[in-house]
Write an enzyme that holds these catalytic residues in place. Sequence first.
Site, short mmCIF file in Angstrom:
data_model
loop_
_atom_site.label_atom_id
_atom_site.label_comp_id
_atom_site.label_asym_id
_atom_site.label_seq_id
_atom_site.Cartn_x
_atom_site.Cartn_y
_atom_site.Cartn_z
N GLN A 217 11.66 -1.84 -11.56
CA GLN A 217 11.14 -2.21 -10.23
C GLN A 217 11.74 -3.54 -9.75
O GLN A 217 11.68 -3.86 -8.57
CB GLN A 217 9.60 -2.32 -10.26
CG GLN A 217 8.89 -0.98 -10.31
CD GLN A 217 8.56 -0.58 -11.73
OE1 GLN A 217 9.24 -0.95 -12.67
NE2 GLN A 217 7.50 0.20 -11.89
N ASP B 49 -2.57 -4.68 -10.91
CA ASP B 49 -3.09 -3.34 -10.61
C ASP B 49 -4.60 -3.28 -10.73
O ASP B 49 -5.23 -2.37 -10.20
CB ASP B 49 -2.45 -2.30 -11.53
CG ASP B 49 -0.99 -2.13 -11.16
OD1 ASP B 49 -0.17 -2.96 -11.58
OD2 ASP B 49 -0.69 -1.20 -10.39
N ASN C 247 -1.38 -5.70 -15.28
CA ASN C 247 -0.20 -5.54 -14.42
C ASN C 247 0.89 -4.83 -15.23
O ASN C 247 0.70 -4.48 -16.39
CB ASN C 247 0.27 -6.91 -13.91
CG ASN C 247 1.32 -6.80 -12.83
OD1 ASN C 247 1.16 -6.03 -11.88
ND2 ASN C 247 2.41 -7.52 -12.95
N LYS C 248 2.02 -4.65 -14.61
CA LYS C 248 3.14 -3.93 -15.21
C LYS C 248 3.45 -4.42 -16.62
O LYS C 248 3.40 -5.62 -16.87
CB LYS C 248 4.36 -4.10 -14.29
CG LYS C 248 5.61 -3.40 -14.72
CD LYS C 248 5.44 -1.93 -15.01
CE LYS C 248 4.81 -1.15 -13.88
NZ LYS C 248 4.39 0.21 -14.28
N ARG D 147 -3.05 8.66 -10.92
CA ARG D 147 -2.67 7.51 -11.76
C ARG D 147 -3.94 6.74 -12.13
O ARG D 147 -4.77 6.47 -11.27
CB ARG D 147 -1.67 6.58 -11.03
CG ARG D 147 -0.30 7.22 -10.85
CD ARG D 147 0.75 6.20 -10.41
NE ARG D 147 1.20 5.37 -11.52
CZ ARG D 147 2.04 4.33 -11.36
NH1 ARG D 147 2.49 4.00 -10.16
NH2 ARG D 147 2.44 3.64 -12.41
N ARG E 60 4.43 3.66 -4.81
CA ARG E 60 3.94 3.00 -6.02
C ARG E 60 3.46 1.60 -5.62
O ARG E 60 3.67 1.17 -4.50
CB ARG E 60 5.06 2.93 -7.08
CG ARG E 60 6.42 2.53 -6.51
CD ARG E 60 7.26 1.81 -7.47
NE ARG E 60 6.65 0.55 -7.85
CZ ARG E 60 6.66 -0.54 -7.08
NH1 ARG E 60 7.25 -0.56 -5.90
NH2 ARG E 60 6.07 -1.65 -7.50
N GLY E 61 2.85 0.91 -6.61
CA GLY E 61 2.25 -0.39 -6.31
C GLY E 61 0.80 -0.14 -5.91
O GLY E 61 0.52 0.77 -5.10
N ALA E 62 -0.10 -0.94 -6.49
CA ALA E 62 -1.53 -0.65 -6.34
C ALA E 62 -1.99 -0.50 -4.88
O ALA E 62 -2.62 0.51 -4.52
CB ALA E 62 -2.34 -1.72 -7.06
C1 LIG Z 1 1.27 -5.55 -5.05
S1 LIG Z 1 1.61 -4.48 -6.29
C2 LIG Z 1 0.90 -5.05 -7.78
C3 LIG Z 1 1.13 -4.09 -8.88
O1 LIG Z 1 0.80 -2.81 -8.46
C4 LIG Z 1 2.59 -4.15 -9.37
O2 LIG Z 1 2.84 -5.41 -9.92
C5 LIG Z 1 2.82 -3.07 -10.39
O3 LIG Z 1 2.57 -3.25 -11.56
C6 LIG Z 1 3.27 -1.76 -9.89
O4 LIG Z 1 3.38 -0.80 -10.89
P1 LIG Z 1 4.02 0.61 -10.53
O5 LIG Z 1 3.98 1.36 -11.85
O6 LIG Z 1 5.41 0.36 -10.05
O7 LIG Z 1 3.14 1.26 -9.50
#
Ligand SMILES: CSC[C@@H](O)[C@@H](O)C(=O)COP(=O)(O)O
Length: 367
Positions: free
Chosen positions: A203, A243, A253-254, A90, A53-55
């Site tokens: 997270q 993201d 973002n999240k 996603r 996970r994470g962009a």
């Molecule tokens: C360097 S990661 C930046 C974002 O991807 C992060 O803040 C985030 O929102 C991740 O979401 P996730 O749903 O855990 O994939």
Amino acid sequence: MKVNGKHYRSLWWVESRGELEIIDQRWLPHDFRIEALTTMQDYADAIVEMRVRGAPLIGATAAYGMALAMAQDPSDANMDKSWDFLDRTRPTAINLRWALNRCREALRPVAEGNRADVALKLAHEIADEDVDICHSIGQHGLALIREIAAKKPVGEPVRILTHCNAGWLATVDWGTATSPMYQAFDAGIPLHVWVDETRPRNQGALTSWELGSHGIPHKYIVDNAGGHLMQHGLVDLVIVGTDRTTRRGDVCNKIGTYLKALAAHDNGVPFYVALPSPTIDWTVDDGVAEIPIEERDAFEVTHVQGLNADGKISTVQVSPNGTQGGNPAFDVTPNRLVTGLITERGVCAATPEGLAALFPEMAKVSG
Ligand SMILES: CSC[C@@H](O)[C@@H](O)C(=O)COP(=O)(O)O
């Protein structure tokens, strides 16, 4: 970064078996499990289920997925089919499509017989580039932290609030929002990090685990605590990841990031967003109107996973039987609430001009 003294990236290629290995993040911080991805379905499941996970990490994983697709069947038809298959996993983080497009554009002119090799090389390149980019983000963020530290009495920590996990687990290494923290700490600047829990997937527990492994002082707080801490002068700056960032600097973002930005704005706390340039979507201006927000399974809200009294990972129900949950996974913070964007090329204003000045070649192409 280090886990029990051993250096790990968040994914790596095992040459002898021709397989990608990942850290299955669903079990962290309680259990460190490594898993091999061997089929296209494995790749899709790993992204959908948030094992990775994470962009930036999603993007790098997808690039290795394309490499597997080319090893199985290097035809144009399979390339397009695999692009679609992985792209559907996603919807919000643009790094996924960025990596898939980069692979497809590079592979199209290559003879079928060479595509598997070229695709694997490209996946390695994307992963390595991410490490370099995140390291540079850390250097630029370190300068910001240093400025704040210089205005404080010697020995007083710079207090940073972060949301979600934009750490090394969310990238290939270093993280985006956390890279300045690691580099500031290593440079001897005292830090204290407020880590938002980040319901529903928590997270923040990943971020706490990372910071703890690095020895950085931090506290794990509920998502609703940030506003209160800012009102009482306990936060010097906020750094979060993203993201998808639009060409004018809106930041997706999240879920919950927007509320932190509002609280920061109301309390005069600088709100920075750390991002690698592949996270910029040059085709989008208005993030609220144009960015697709992933709606995830309500089970993630009605239930919660953790360690039980026997030390086993288990899931419990939080809400009453039959309650319906809603689970928008991301939100958009308009650029007016963002103090600055920390990129691999430097820090800029969250404006079309700010981004265009740092990335003129991209701004030009997108018109
Ligand atoms: C360097 S990661 C930046 C974002 O991807 C992060 O803040 C985030 O929102 C991740 O979401 P996730 O749903 O855990 O994939």
